[in-house]
Motif scaffolding. Structure first.
Motif, short mmCIF file in Angstrom:
data_model
loop_
_atom_site.label_atom_id
_atom_site.label_comp_id
_atom_site.label_asym_id
_atom_site.label_seq_id
_atom_site.Cartn_x
_atom_site.Cartn_y
_atom_site.Cartn_z
N THR A 14 33.96 21.07 11.39
CA THR A 14 34.88 21.22 10.30
C THR A 14 34.65 19.82 9.19
OG1 THR A 14 36.43 22.40 11.48
CG2 THR A 14 37.32 21.04 9.59
N ALA A 15 34.50 20.19 8.01
CA ALA A 15 34.11 19.04 7.33
C ALA A 15 33.77 19.40 6.14
CB ALA A 15 32.84 18.28 7.46
N VAL A 16 34.05 18.65 4.83
CA VAL A 16 33.37 19.09 3.65
C VAL A 16 31.97 18.55 3.43
CG1 VAL A 16 33.45 18.35 0.89
CG2 VAL A 16 35.63 18.15 2.23
N TYR A 17 31.06 19.75 3.10
CA TYR A 17 29.72 19.51 3.08
C TYR A 17 29.11 19.27 1.58
CZ TYR A 17 29.49 21.06 8.06
OH TYR A 17 29.57 20.95 9.24
N TYR A 18 28.19 18.28 1.46
CA TYR A 18 27.59 18.05 0.23
C TYR A 18 26.13 17.88 0.41
CZ TYR A 18 32.22 15.23 -0.22
OH TYR A 18 33.59 14.83 -0.28
N CYS A 19 25.51 18.48 -0.76
CA CYS A 19 24.14 18.47 -1.04
C CYS A 19 24.05 17.07 -1.87
CB CYS A 19 23.66 19.57 -1.56
SG CYS A 19 24.16 20.14 -3.33
N ALA A 20 22.68 16.54 -1.68
CA ALA A 20 22.45 15.33 -2.56
C ALA A 20 21.14 15.38 -2.83
CB ALA A 20 22.84 13.96 -1.89
N ALA A 31 33.84 14.60 7.66
CA ALA A 31 35.08 15.28 8.30
C ALA A 31 36.35 14.29 7.97
CB ALA A 31 34.85 15.15 9.94
N PRO A 32 37.47 14.75 8.14
CA PRO A 32 38.81 13.95 7.92
C PRO A 32 38.85 12.69 8.53
CG PRO A 32 39.28 16.42 8.20
CD PRO A 32 37.67 16.33 8.51
N GLY A 33 39.11 11.45 8.07
CA GLY A 33 38.94 10.41 8.59
C GLY A 33 37.84 9.86 9.14
N LYS A 34 36.45 10.33 8.74
CA LYS A 34 35.47 9.99 9.28
C LYS A 34 34.50 9.73 8.12
CE LYS A 34 35.26 12.17 13.65
NZ LYS A 34 34.53 12.97 14.56
N GLU A 35 33.49 8.88 8.38
CA GLU A 35 32.53 8.40 7.17
C GLU A 35 31.72 9.85 6.88
OE1 GLU A 35 32.05 3.43 7.93
OE2 GLU A 35 30.24 4.79 8.00
#
Length: 123
Positions: free
Chosen positions: A91-97, A40-44
């Motif tokens: 709300t965030a950018v979601y990544y797969c790894a 999320a914005p401003g978060k880890e």
């Protein structure tokens, strides 16, 4: 080498649903564990949920428990994140790894990452 490509993000109202996809090229799912993270914005960046090489699902983060579900289609080499009852806090950018080995909640353990897909939940 594994290449991951996320899709399915977008803008949705609170209470709505989205399904994210993570298409993997290279080796099949049976070779590695996969996870979803979000930032999320401003978060880890934080762990959301994962599954092991065998397809077993790891415990999800408390913040998404009961609302988000991970799955995969081995024939398509694609993982999914079904997100229901979305909240503005999602709300965030979601990544797969992906990583060769056991699943982990630690992002530093993962070797391969997708480019991310934006999810925005409006109130």
């Amino acid at each position: 080498q594994v290449q991951l490509t996320e899709s399915g993000g977008g803008l949705v109202q609170a209470g709505g649903s989205l399904r994210l996809s993570c298409a993997a090229s290279g080796r099949s799912f049976s070779s590695y564990a996969m996870a979803w993270f979000r930032q999320a914005p401003g978060k880890e960046r934080e762990f959301v949920v994962a599954f092991s090489r065998s397809g077993g699902v790891a415990p999800s983060a408390d913040s998404v428990k009961g609302r988000f579900t991970i799955s995969r289609d081995t024939a398509k080499n694609t993982a999914y994140l079904q997100m229901n009852s979305l909240e503005p806090e999602d709300t965030a950018v979601y990544y797969c790894a992906a990583r060769y080995g056991y699943w982990s909640m630690n992002q530093n353990d993962y070797d391969y990452w997708g480019q991310g897909t934006q999810v925005t939940v409006s109130s």
